[in-house]
Design a protein around this motif. Structure first.
Motif, mmCIF file in Angstrom:
data_model
loop_
_atom_site.group_PDB
_atom_site.id
_atom_site.type_symbol
_atom_site.label_atom_id
_atom_site.label_comp_id
_atom_site.label_asym_id
_atom_site.label_seq_id
_atom_site.Cartn_x
_atom_site.Cartn_y
_atom_site.Cartn_z
ATOM 1 N N ILE B 50 0.829 -1.205 0.000
ATOM 2 C CA ILE B 50 0.000 0.000 0.000
ATOM 3 C C ILE B 50 0.868 1.263 0.000
ATOM 4 C CG2 ILE B 50 -1.728 1.303 1.322
ATOM 5 C CD1 ILE B 50 -2.734 -1.374 2.398
ATOM 6 N N ASP B 51 0.594 2.130 -0.974
ATOM 7 C CA ASP B 51 1.271 3.428 -1.025
ATOM 8 C C ASP B 51 0.597 4.359 -0.006
ATOM 9 O OD1 ASP B 51 3.079 5.334 -2.101
ATOM 10 O OD2 ASP B 51 1.400 6.259 -3.174
ATOM 11 N N LEU B 52 1.385 5.265 0.600
ATOM 12 C CA LEU B 52 0.782 6.132 1.634
ATOM 13 C C LEU B 52 0.004 7.298 1.049
ATOM 14 C CD1 LEU B 52 3.210 6.417 4.662
ATOM 15 C CD2 LEU B 52 1.177 5.028 4.372
ATOM 16 N N MET B 53 0.476 7.828 -0.091
ATOM 17 C CA MET B 53 -0.194 9.000 -0.672
ATOM 18 C C MET B 53 -1.191 8.517 -1.722
ATOM 19 S SD MET B 53 1.414 11.810 0.515
ATOM 20 C CE MET B 53 2.081 13.072 -0.534
ATOM 21 N N LEU B 54 -2.424 8.369 -1.295
ATOM 22 C CA LEU B 54 -3.437 7.859 -2.210
ATOM 23 C C LEU B 54 -4.579 8.847 -2.344
ATOM 24 C CD1 LEU B 54 -3.725 4.185 -0.941
ATOM 25 C CD2 LEU B 54 -2.820 4.904 -3.147
ATOM 26 N N PRO B 55 -5.182 8.936 -3.530
ATOM 27 C CA PRO B 55 -6.355 9.810 -3.656
ATOM 28 C C PRO B 55 -7.564 9.182 -2.951
ATOM 29 C CG PRO B 55 -5.875 8.689 -5.741
ATOM 30 C CD PRO B 55 -4.783 8.304 -4.782
ATOM 31 N N GLN B 56 -8.491 10.032 -2.588
ATOM 32 C CA GLN B 56 -9.774 9.666 -1.937
ATOM 33 C C GLN B 56 -9.617 9.168 -0.500
ATOM 34 O OE1 GLN B 56 -12.344 7.266 -4.470
ATOM 35 N NE2 GLN B 56 -11.386 8.204 -6.264
ATOM 36 N N LEU B 57 -8.798 8.145 -0.305
ATOM 37 C CA LEU B 57 -8.609 7.646 1.053
ATOM 38 C C LEU B 57 -7.107 7.393 1.230
ATOM 39 C CD1 LEU B 57 -9.982 6.523 3.692
ATOM 40 C CD2 LEU B 57 -9.944 4.292 2.573
ATOM 41 N N GLY B 58 -6.500 8.084 2.162
ATOM 42 C CA GLY B 58 -5.042 7.967 2.341
ATOM 43 C C GLY B 58 -4.637 6.584 2.806
ATOM 44 N N GLY B 59 -3.369 6.269 2.562
ATOM 45 C CA GLY B 59 -2.848 4.952 2.916
ATOM 46 C C GLY B 59 -3.012 4.631 4.382
ATOM 47 N N LEU B 60 -2.702 5.625 5.238
ATOM 48 C CA LEU B 60 -2.778 5.373 6.678
ATOM 49 C C LEU B 60 -4.197 5.040 7.109
ATOM 50 C CD1 LEU B 60 -0.377 8.110 8.121
ATOM 51 C CD2 LEU B 60 -0.001 5.644 8.035
ATOM 52 N N ASP B 61 -5.176 5.817 6.542
ATOM 53 C CA ASP B 61 -6.574 5.575 6.914
ATOM 54 C C ASP B 61 -7.038 4.224 6.390
ATOM 55 O OD1 ASP B 61 -6.832 7.994 8.231
ATOM 56 O OD2 ASP B 61 -7.136 9.050 6.327
ATOM 57 N N LEU B 62 -6.551 3.882 5.191
ATOM 58 C CA LEU B 62 -6.897 2.596 4.606
ATOM 59 C C LEU B 62 -6.416 1.464 5.526
ATOM 60 C CD1 LEU B 62 -7.582 0.498 2.445
ATOM 61 C CD2 LEU B 62 -5.572 1.208 1.173
ATOM 62 N N ILE B 63 -5.161 1.580 5.977
ATOM 63 C CA ILE B 63 -4.603 0.536 6.848
ATOM 64 C C ILE B 63 -5.400 0.441 8.147
ATOM 65 C CG2 ILE B 63 -2.575 -0.138 8.191
ATOM 66 C CD1 ILE B 63 -0.913 1.295 5.987
ATOM 67 N N ARG B 64 -5.729 1.612 8.695
ATOM 68 C CA ARG B 64 -6.476 1.597 9.951
ATOM 69 C C ARG B 64 -7.844 0.936 9.770
ATOM 70 N NH1 ARG B 64 -6.246 6.810 13.423
ATOM 71 N NH2 ARG B 64 -7.115 7.687 11.539
ATOM 72 N N GLY B 65 -8.473 1.264 8.606
ATOM 73 C CA GLY B 65 -9.772 0.681 8.302
ATOM 74 C C GLY B 65 -9.681 -0.833 8.223
ATOM 75 N N VAL B 66 -8.628 -1.304 7.542
ATOM 76 C CA VAL B 66 -8.455 -2.747 7.384
ATOM 77 C C VAL B 66 -8.248 -3.397 8.746
ATOM 78 C CG1 VAL B 66 -6.886 -4.514 6.489
ATOM 79 C CG2 VAL B 66 -7.567 -2.599 5.029
ATOM 80 N N ARG B 67 -7.418 -2.765 9.587
ATOM 81 C CA ARG B 67 -7.145 -3.329 10.913
ATOM 82 C C ARG B 67 -8.381 -3.290 11.809
ATOM 83 N NH1 ARG B 67 -3.550 -6.001 9.127
ATOM 84 N NH2 ARG B 67 -1.376 -5.372 9.094
ATOM 85 N N ASP B 68 -9.204 -2.205 11.638
ATOM 86 C CA ASP B 68 -10.409 -2.093 12.466
ATOM 87 C C ASP B 68 -11.385 -3.231 12.184
ATOM 88 O OD1 ASP B 68 -9.468 0.051 13.749
ATOM 89 O OD2 ASP B 68 -10.651 1.565 12.660
ATOM 90 N N GLU B 69 -11.286 -3.783 10.978
ATOM 91 C CA GLU B 69 -12.163 -4.908 10.650
ATOM 92 C C GLU B 69 -11.612 -6.214 11.211
ATOM 93 O OE1 GLU B 69 -12.661 -4.835 6.397
ATOM 94 O OE2 GLU B 69 -14.500 -3.685 6.669
ATOM 95 N N GLY B 70 -10.513 -6.142 11.864
ATOM 96 C CA GLY B 70 -9.956 -7.334 12.503
ATOM 97 C C GLY B 70 -9.069 -8.164 11.595
ATOM 98 N N SER B 71 -8.713 -7.585 10.445
ATOM 99 C CA SER B 71 -7.885 -8.343 9.499
ATOM 100 C C SER B 71 -6.427 -8.365 9.937
ATOM 101 C CB SER B 71 -7.990 -7.701 8.113
ATOM 102 O OG SER B 71 -6.971 -8.182 7.281
ATOM 103 N N THR B 72 -5.759 -9.505 9.727
ATOM 104 C CA THR B 72 -4.332 -9.604 10.055
ATOM 105 C C THR B 72 -3.478 -9.630 8.791
ATOM 106 O OG1 THR B 72 -4.509 -12.008 10.086
ATOM 107 C CG2 THR B 72 -4.732 -10.867 12.214
ATOM 108 N N LEU B 73 -4.105 -9.210 7.678
ATOM 109 C CA LEU B 73 -3.407 -9.170 6.397
ATOM 110 C C LEU B 73 -2.011 -8.534 6.509
ATOM 111 C CD1 LEU B 73 -3.673 -9.316 3.213
ATOM 112 C CD2 LEU B 73 -4.616 -7.008 3.363
ATOM 113 N N PRO B 74 -0.950 -9.231 6.083
ATOM 114 C CA PRO B 74 0.385 -8.604 6.134
ATOM 115 C C PRO B 74 0.450 -7.409 5.175
ATOM 116 C CG PRO B 74 0.545 -10.985 5.754
ATOM 117 C CD PRO B 74 -0.883 -10.610 5.588
#
Lengths: 465, 224
Positions: B50-74
C-alpha cells in the motif's frame, strides 16, 4: 559553533561590582577626608580659643595681684598640667623674660621670639612649634596682659593628635569593611540583576544543543531583562516555525523527486528483466538504473547536509568508539586501496569514545578516506590515525596524494565544489560538505592541510565523551 | 499467493504487478484508497502493498480501516517520505513493514516474501542455492559442487545478499546499503574490489561463472 565559556573575571557582573565598589569607596574617602579636615580645624580652633582665654584670665588676675603671685599661679598651673604639656612665659616691653615656667622639655623655643614685637603692639599672634621625634607639635599664642607685659602660652597638641589618630584608625577600618561589604553586596545585586541574562544564555546553549522546546522564563516584573527574554523567546518561536517549514519543504521536494525516480527505476528494471531485450538495450537500461541511483544518492545527501546544518534533526547521542569507526571504515576501503596499489593503514587506539551518531560519523569518515584513496596514485599511502588532543577525539587521514592548491583549500568543503573543474572525475562534490556538516552537528570541526604533489591531511575532531 | 497492490501511480503499480506475476503471484491492483479498501475487505489476500499518498482515502486511513475490521493481512507500506516519524506512523497504524521509494523490485520481493513467511509462520530457508553453489546461512558455510569455499565474513554477507536476490540485478548502491550499511555511493571501487575477490573464490576454476556484471547497473548471480 562552540561558545567560549565566559571567564569569571571578565563577566559583566564582576566588572559592575568592582566599579560600584570603587565608586562607593571613593565617595566614602571624600566624606571621611572632609570630616577629618573639619574635625582637625575645629580642634585647633578650640585649642587656640582656650589659650587666648588663658591670656585674658591671667591679665585680669594681674590687675588685682602682683607679678610674684602670677608667677606662683603660672608655675602651679604648669606643674599641675605637666611642664611638657604647657608652659608660660611673660615678657616686658624690652623683651626681657620676667616670668618663665619650666621649658626644658620644649625644643626650638627662642629666648627672644620675633613675634613679641607684634604682640607688644596689641596683636594676638599664633605660632606652631613643629614637633620632634619625641614630642608633638605645640601651639603658641602671644598676647598683651597689661600694656607692657606680653604673655606667651604654649600648649602641646598631644590630645588633638591622639583624637585625630583615633579618627584615622576608624577611617581606615571603615574603608576596609565598606569595601568588603560593597564587593559582596555588589556581587549579589549584580548576579541577581543579570540572572535573566544568564538564563537567556543557558537557554540559548540548551537550544544549540538541540533542546528546541526550552524557553527563557519571564518574570512578571516587566523590566529590560524580561523584555530581552520575551524577544528571545519570540525569536526562537520564529526560528522553530521556519525550521518546521524547511523540514516540510525538503520532505515535499524529496517526495516529488522520488516518485518519478521510482518510475524511472522501475522501467529500467523492466527492460533489464525482459528476455527479449538486446544487450545494447540492457546496457542502456543499466546505465539508466545507475543514474537513477546516483541521482537519489545526490538528493538524499543534499537533504542530509541541509538538515544536518540547520539542525532540523536532532543528532543522536550514543557512546561511539571512534577507534572502531576508523577500523570499520578502513576495512571497507581495504580491497579498493589494495587494487589501486595504495597502502591503507589504520593505527588503532584503545579508547576514543565520543557521544554521537555512529552511522553519521562513519559516513563522514568514509567520505574522507574515499577521497584520500581516490586522489592517491599507485604506490602511495593513506594513513588513518586516532588520538585525543585537548579533550577532542581526533581522527587524522594523511595521504601522499596529489594534494590541494592553496586557492582551493578553503573551498573544498563547499557544496558541489570540485578541485577538478573539468569534472572528469566521478563524484558529486558533496562528500566533504557532508563530513563537515556532521562534524559541526557533533560540536566538532574538520580541518585540512595540504601541499600540492605532496599530499593532504584531513582531521576530524569531535568532543571526547 | 494473492497480493493486493494499492498504488495511484499506474506505471509503478504495473511494474510491481508484472514482477510479482513473474514470480508466480496473483496480483490485483487498486488505484485509489477507496477501491483498495473495498478489495481488501471483500477478497482474501496473502499480502498487501500500500502506497501512503493515495487519492480519496489515504494509505494510513486505509490501513487503519483494514485493521479495524480485525484483518491480520500482512501489509507493506510504500512511501516517498524517508523521515523516521513517517515510518513510525505507518507502523503504528498497523503496517508490518516499510519500503522507501525508489526501490528495486528485488528489495520489494524480498520484503513481501518475508511478510508472507512470517504471517504463515514459515521459517526462512536455512540454505540458499544457485545452480551448484550452496550457501548455508546457519553454519555460514559455502560449497560449490563438492568443494568447500572459505569466505571472509564480509564476503559471505555479500554472497548471501546476491544469492537472496538471485536472478535479479542488484546495484552497487544497494550492495553498499545492505552489506555494509552505508547510504552513499563511493568514488573508489569499493564494491568492484570485493566482487572481484568473491569471484576469485567462487568462480575461479569453474567453467560457468555464477556472478555476472551488468554494465552500468550492477551484479547478478545465476539464472540468465
Amino acid at each position: 559553533m562552540l561558545l567560549a565559556k565566559t571567564r569569571p573575571l571578565r563577566t559583566l557582573a564582576f566588572r559592575l561590582t568592582l566599579i560600584y565598589a570603587f565608586a562607593g569607596l571613593l565617595a566614602l574617602v571624600l566624606v571621611l577626608a572632609g570630616c577629618y579636615l573639619v574635625l582637625k580645624s575645629m580642634l585647633q580652633r578650640e585649642l587656640d580659643e582656650h589659650l587666648v582665654s588663658e591670656i585674658v584670665e591671667y591679665g585680669a588676675l594681674l590687675k588685682e595681684q602682683n607679678l610674684d603671685i602670677l608667677r606662683d599661679v603660672l608655675e602651679q598651673e604648669a606643674y599641675s598640667e605637666g611642664v611638657d604639656r604647657i608652659f608660660f612665659r611673660v615678657f616686658d616691653a624690652s623683651g626681657k623674660e620676667v616670668i618663665g615656667t619650666d621649658v626644658r622639655g620644649w625644643t626650638g623655643l627662642s629666648a627672644q621670639p620675633p613675634a613679641l614685637l607684634a604682640a607688644m603692639h596689641g596683636q594676638t599672634v599664633f605660632e606652631t612649634l613643629p614637633g620632634t621625634e619625641t614630642t608633638f607639635p605645640a601651639r603658641i599664642v602671644y598676647g598683651l596682659m597689661t600694656p607692657s607685659l606680653v604673655l606667651q602660652v604654649g600648649a602641646s597638641t598631644e590630645s588633638t593628635a591622639l583624637i585625630l589618630r583615633q579618627f584615622r584608625r576608624i577611617f581606615v577600618a571603615a574603608m576596609f569593611s565598606f569595601f568588603l561589604c560593597s564587593i559582596i553586596l555588589g556581587a549579589v545585586i549584580a548576579r541577581r540583576a543579570l540572572a535573566g541574562v544568564r538564563e537567556t544564555t543557558n537557554t540559548a546553549r540548551a537550544i544549540i544543543a538541540g533542546a528546541w522546546l526550552s524557553r527563557v522564563p519571564v518574570s512578571p516584573r516587566g523590566d529590560e531583562i524580561d523584555e530581552l527574554a520575551l524577544t528571545f523567546n519570540r525569536m526562537i518561536d520564529r526560528i522553530q516555525v521556519l525550521m518546521q517549514e524547511m523540514r516540510e519543504v525538503t520532505d515535499d521536494i524529496a517526495h516529488d523527486l522520488r516518485t518519478p525516480l521510482t518510475r524511472m527505476r522501475a522501467q529500467a528494471e523492466e527492460v533489464l528483466d525482459c528476455p527479449s531485450a538486446s544487450s545494447g538495450e540492457r546496457e542502456l537500461a543499466g546505465g539508466l538504473l545507475e543514474e537513477a541511483d546516483g541521482l537519489l544518492g545526490l538528493i538524499n545527501t543534499m537533504l542530509e547536509i541541509s538538515q544536518t546544518e540547520a539542525g532540523v534533526k536532532e543528532v543522536r547521542r550514543e557512546r561511539v568508539e571512534m577507534g572502531e569507526v576508523a577500523q570499520e571504515v578502513c576495512e571497507l576501503f581495504a580491497p579498493a586501496a589494495e587494487d589501486k596499489e595504495v597502502s591503507l593503514t589504520c593505527e588503532r587506539v584503545s579508547a576514543l569514545p565520543v557521544k554521537g551518531d555512529a552511522q553519521k560519523l562513519r559516513r563522514a569518515l568514509a567520505h574522507i578516506v574515499d577521497n584520500a584513496v581516490k586522489y592517491t596514485p599507485a604506490g602511495g599511502s593513506v594513513m588513518v590515525s586516532c588520538q585525543t588532543r585537548n579533550g577532542m577525539a581526533v581522527i587524522a587521514v594523511r595521504d601522499t596524494g596529489i594534494g590541494i592548491g592553496a586557492a582551493d583549500l578553503d573551498k573544498i568543503f563547499t557544496r558541489f565544489y570540485r578541485v577538478d573543474q573539468s569534472r572528469s572525475q566521478s563524484g558529486n562534490g558533496l562528500g566533504l560538505s557532508l563530513a563537515r556538516a556532521v562534524c559541526h552537528a557533533h560540536g566538532g570541526e574538520i580541518t585540512v592541510q595540504s601541499e600540492l604533489k605532496r599530499g593532504s591531511t584531513f582531521e576530524m575532531s569531535i568532543p571526547a565523551a | 499467493m494473492h497480493v493486493l497492490v494499492v498504488e495511484d501511480d499506474k506505471k509503478i503499480a504495473s511494474f510491481i504487478a508484472k514482477g510479482l506475476r513473474q514470480e508466480g503471484y496473483a496480483v490485483e491492483i487498486a488505484n485509489n484508497g477507496v477501491d483498495g479498501f473495498h478489495l481488501a475487505s471483500t477478497e482474501k489476500f496473502d499480502a498487501a502493498i500500500i502506497d501512503l499518498m493515495l487519492p480519496q482515502l489515504g494509505g494510513l486511513d486505509l490501513i487503519r480501516g483494514v485493521r479495524d475490521e480485525g484483518s491480520t493481512l500482512p501489509i507493506l507500506v510504500l512511501s516517498a517520505k524517508t523521515s523516521v516519524e513517517d515510518r513510525v506512523k505507518g507502523l503504528e497504524f498497523g503496517a508490518d513493514d516499510y519500503l522507501t521509494k525508489p526501490f528495486s523490485f528485488a528489495e520489494l520481493l524480498a520484503r513481501v516474501q518475508a511478510l508472507v513467511r512470517r504471517a504463515n509462520a514459515i521459517a526462512e530457508p536455512v540454505t540458499l542455492s544457485v545452480e551448484d553453489l550452496t550457501v548455508d546461512l546457519l553454519r555460514r558455510r559455502v560449497t560449490r559442487g563438492p568443494a568447500r569455499i572459505e569466505l571472509q565474513p564480509r564476503e559471505f554477507a555479500l554472497l548471501a545478499y546476491l544469492v537472496r536476490n538471485k536472478g535479479r540485478v542488484v546495484s552497487k548502491t544497494m550492495i553498499m546499503e545492505h552489506v555494509w550499511g552505508y547510504d552513499f555511493d563511493p568514488q573508489t571501487n569499493v564494491v568492484e574490489s570485493r566482487i572481484s575477490r568473491l569471484r576469485d573464490k567462487i568462480d575461479a576454476g569453474f567453467d560457468r561463472p555464477l556472478i555476472r556484471t551488468v554494465r552500468g547497473a550492477g551484479y547478478v548471480i545465476g539464472e540468465d
